[in-house]
Design an enzyme around this catalytic site. Structure first.
Site, PDB file in Angstrom:
ATOM      1  N   GLU A 118     -21.850 159.081 -87.193  1.00  0.00           N
ATOM      2  CA  GLU A 118     -21.562 158.620 -88.352  1.00  0.00           C
ATOM      3  C   GLU A 118     -20.149 158.630 -88.632  1.00  0.00           C
ATOM      4  OE1 GLU A 118     -21.024 159.538 -92.853  1.00  0.00           O
ATOM      5  OE2 GLU A 118     -20.198 160.581 -91.090  1.00  0.00           O
ATOM      6  N   ASP A 122     -22.422 164.708 -85.368  1.00  0.00           N
ATOM      7  CA  ASP A 122     -21.111 164.189 -84.731  1.00  0.00           C
ATOM      8  C   ASP A 122     -19.948 164.798 -85.762  1.00  0.00           C
ATOM      9  OD1 ASP A 122     -21.987 162.083 -86.222  1.00  0.00           O
ATOM     10  OD2 ASP A 122     -20.129 161.264 -85.982  1.00  0.00           O
TER      11      ASP A 122
END
Length: 470
Positions: free
Chosen positions: A152, A89
């Site tokens: 994250e 991400d």
């Protein structure tokens, strides 16, 4: 056995770069509006996760997708597991790019794209390091597990879910920071200040919007305001033009009679280093603070102005410093105000704090300062305590030795405000992939990674994995 790791990387450079470019083309920003049971953080993060796992399947590793939250790529067997943690991400691209953030461009020895340095580039370096070891059929006494995350940059919901279903590795590292090593990370908590109430009758704050994530310095901000008269609107425009000349920002002022729109452009940066950015929201608030807003609008604006350039929490009354971990830092990342909103008027304050203080102490402190502006407070979903792996731990010693052997430079422990997956393990650290003296473009427009650093990091990771697991 002597292995020329640099030579092994050299023979795979083109393949590594092609795989990285394809991964960077995936817009893997979290989008809760499109979240589904099959895509818990939206379609982008799961697409990045599946793409990375597909490389593992292609190359003959043992691969597992854990319900589209996270996954892992395994090599070898053993009673102990070395974990490597990367994430697919990315933070939102935002404004100010000179190229398409999701069409990687190679220029002047750098690869430009969102995620190139945080964390797809370093993750690809670590993956190819595993691939080299597998290609060479090197014998290992431990399992190596590359854990691939997808959340994250937001709430770490991926790892919460992953560890509910999978055992944690015994020790490991995350390629998501810098060399020579990060063996300590400050605590991390976000506290939201909410403002309820009405506007005044004269100056009405219709809306105020700024920020993309808690952990990003907002590079742009916009406010829409209704003022008492066209004459006042004209005077406000003149004052804003003077303000722009005096401050390190740019901006625009547009209006239609008594309704004006003011925009400010600063400089985005990683929220762990707020002093390296220019917070557009607090600059805009400083300008507006001299006008007679009322109730919730006044509290919102005055609070935002109060925390202007308060990088170390001094104005908030929560400043703290530890001899080893350094100073507390504060980033004001999200600003939202809408006229007559019952709940949506808020400012997020993200604190990176050393050992010796706590989220509770911080919250109590800010209640004594901006709490006087009739704010109410709420902690975010994540409160991570400070993390530290001693310098004499064999993991730290080995990783530093590998770095020194490859660079000829002496390595030493370091503690940062950034939060990485390294803290997921009691014996977990962050290791690369940025080298000393690098230009930090994480969470900024025109993010890039030096190709030379990408390839050097791959060789270091391969050697490190082999020494730790052989």
């Amino acid at each position: 056995m002597t292995i020329n790791w640099q030579k092994e990387v050299e023979t795979r450079k083109e393949a590594l770069l092609e795989d990285l470019q394809n991964l960077l083309r995936i817009n893997s920003e979290r989008d809760d509006t499109k979240a589904t049971p099959e895509a818990p953080f939206g379609p982008g993060p799961v697409a990045g996760l599946k793409h990375m796992l597909a490389y593992g399947e292609r190359d003959g590793f043992t691969v597992k997708n854990v319900d589209n939250y996270a996954g892992h790529i395994d090599y070898g067997e053993g009673d102990e597991t070395l974990g490597i943690f990367g994430h697919m991400d990315v933070v939102p691209a935002g404004d100010g790019w000179e190229t398409d953030p999701y069409e990687p461009v190679i220029k002047d020895g750098k690869i430009y794209a969102r995620g190139s340095s945080d964390d797809k580039g370093p993750s690809m370096a670590a993956y190819y390091a595993m691939k080299i070891i597998k290609d060479l059929e090197l014998p290992l006494s431990k399992k190596v597990r590359f854990v691939v995350g997808s959340d994250e940059e937001s709430g770490w919901g991926d790892m919460d879910y992953y560890f509910q279903h999978e055992e944690a590795p015994d020790f490991g590292f995350s390629p998501d920071a810098e060399f020579p090593i990060i063996n300590g990370e400050k605590g991390n908590v976000s506290i939201y200040a909410h403002f309820k109430g009405t506007n005044s009758d004269e100056y009405v704050l219709e809306s105020f919007e700024s920020g993309l994530r808690e952990n990003m310095v907002p590079g742009t901000a916009k406010a829409i305001i209704t003022v008492p008269s066209t004459e006042i609107a004209s005077k406000m425009k003149g004052a804003f033009e003077v303000f722009l000349k005096e401050e390190p920002i740019t901006g625009t002022f547009a209006g239609n009679d008594t309704v004006v729109e003011i925009s400010v452009i600063g400089k985005g940066a990683h929220g762990a280093s707020p002093q390296s950015g220019i917070n557009a929201a607090t600059f805009l608030a400083v300008f507006l603070d001299s006008y007679d807003f009322g109730a919730a609008a006044k509290g919102f604006i005055h609070s935002a102005a109060t925390i202007h350039e308060d990088f170390y929490g001094e104005k908030l009354g929560v400043a703290f410093e530890d001899e080893k971990m350094g100073q507390l830092t504060m980033n004001a990342g999200l600003f939202t105000f809408k006229k007559d909103s019952e709940k949506g008027n808020s400012i997020s304050l993200n604190f990176r704090y050393p050992k010796g203080t706590s989220a509770e102490v911080i919250e109590a402190g800010i209640k004594e300062t901006i709490g006087k502006n009739e704010a109410i407070f709420e902690q975010g979903d994540r409160n991570q305590a400070p993390h530290y792996v001693p310098a004499d731990d064999p993991l730290v010693e080995t990783l530093l030795q590998v770095y020194e052997d490859h660079t000829g430079e002496k390595g030493a422990e370091k503690i940062i405000g950034g939060g990485t997956y390294g803290r997921l393990l009691k014996r977990g650290v962050a290791y690369g992939a940025m080298f000393p003296g690098y230009t930090d473009t994480m969470h900024q427009a025109n993010e890039f990674m030096e190709l030379e650093d990408l390839f050097r990091a791959t060789a270091i990771y391969a050697d490190a994995i082999y020494r730790l697991a052989k």
